[in-house]
Design an enzyme around this catalytic site. Structure first.
Site, PDB file in Angstrom:
ATOM      1  N   SER A 154       0.831  -1.196   0.000  1.00 36.00           N
ATOM      2  CA  SER A 154       0.000   0.000   0.000  1.00 36.00           C
ATOM      3  C   SER A 154       0.870   1.252   0.000  1.00 36.00           C
ATOM      4  CB  SER A 154      -0.958  -0.062   1.202  1.00 36.00           C
ATOM      5  OG  SER A 154      -1.886   0.984   1.195  1.00 36.00           O
TER       6      SER A 154
ATOM      7  N   HIS B 172      -2.490  -1.242  -4.209  1.00 37.88           N
ATOM      8  CA  HIS B 172      -3.951  -1.265  -4.324  1.00 37.88           C
ATOM      9  C   HIS B 172      -4.465   0.168  -4.248  1.00 37.88           C
ATOM     10  CE1 HIS B 172      -4.592  -1.725   0.359  1.00 37.88           C
ATOM     11  NE2 HIS B 172      -3.928  -0.635   0.041  1.00 37.88           N
TER      12      HIS B 172
END
Length: 203
Positions: A107, A132
């Site tokens: 992330s 993501h």
């Protein structure tokens, strides 16, 4: 006052003793590595951690604006605003910031890994990288949901554009690949352009 787990962890941080002209001096291991221009970004990316990382980056720039800084990352990600504070400082300061993934960079951790100086972004061979879209949660009046949804979309677009710039991937590829959790090995992260090389050992 420190809570028990934090105080136990601090007690376990190794100390390094150095001989100086004025006698012995002891450092915790992270302070000693900071002298070598090495910063560790470990754990959840949040405001307190971001402030510490930003302060270390600015301090090392003031010490020597022409010498490279190494940022070692082992993080599951976290706050976008905290991560962007670190990212913007990395781009703002004069020294090149090399990034190295140890363990995982997921992330916001992966975003910061990719944000290192071009040619100086690395993974260790068994590390994992995950990208993501930003996660958003909101509680409040129904009339505010649309405002926050629009804000999250704006953040998503900004992050995707920056990732496209750092990886060399087309924006539509980044948008597709960040739609869900996308895990990569070190070699796959290098092929994707998130890093420039996989470090097997020091050269």
């Amino acid at each position: 006052m420190q809570n028990a787990p934090e105080s136990v962890l601090n007690a376990l941080v190794p100390m390094v003793v150095e001989q100086t002209a004025k006698g012995e001096r002891s450092y915790d291991i992270y302070s000693r590595l900071l002298k070598e221009r090495v910063i560790f970004l470990v754990g959840q990316v949040e405001e307190h951690m971001a402030n510490l990382i930003v302060a270390q980056l600015l301090f090392l720039e003031s010490e020597n604006p022409d010498q490279e800084i190494s940022l070692y990352i082992n993080s599951p990600g976290g706050s976008v605003t905290a991560g962007m504070a670190i990212y913007d400082t990395m781009q703002f300061i004069k020294p090149n910031v090399s990034t190295v993934c140890i363990g995982q960079a997921a992330s916001m951790g992966a975003f910061l890994l990719a944000g290192g100086a071009k040619g100086k972004r690395h993974c260790l061979p068994n590390s994992r990288v995950m990208i993501h879209q930003p996660l958003g949660g909101f509680q409040g009046q129904a009339s505010d949901f649309a405002i926050h949804a629009q804000e999250i979309l704006g953040i998503k677009n900004k992050l995707n554009n920056i990732l496209a710039e750092h990886t060399g991937q087309p924006l539509e590829v980044i948008e597709r690949d960040t739609d869900r959790d996308n895990f990569m090995s070190a070699a796959q992260a290098a092929e994707y352009g998130l890093v420039d090389s996989v470090f097997e050992q020091r050269g």
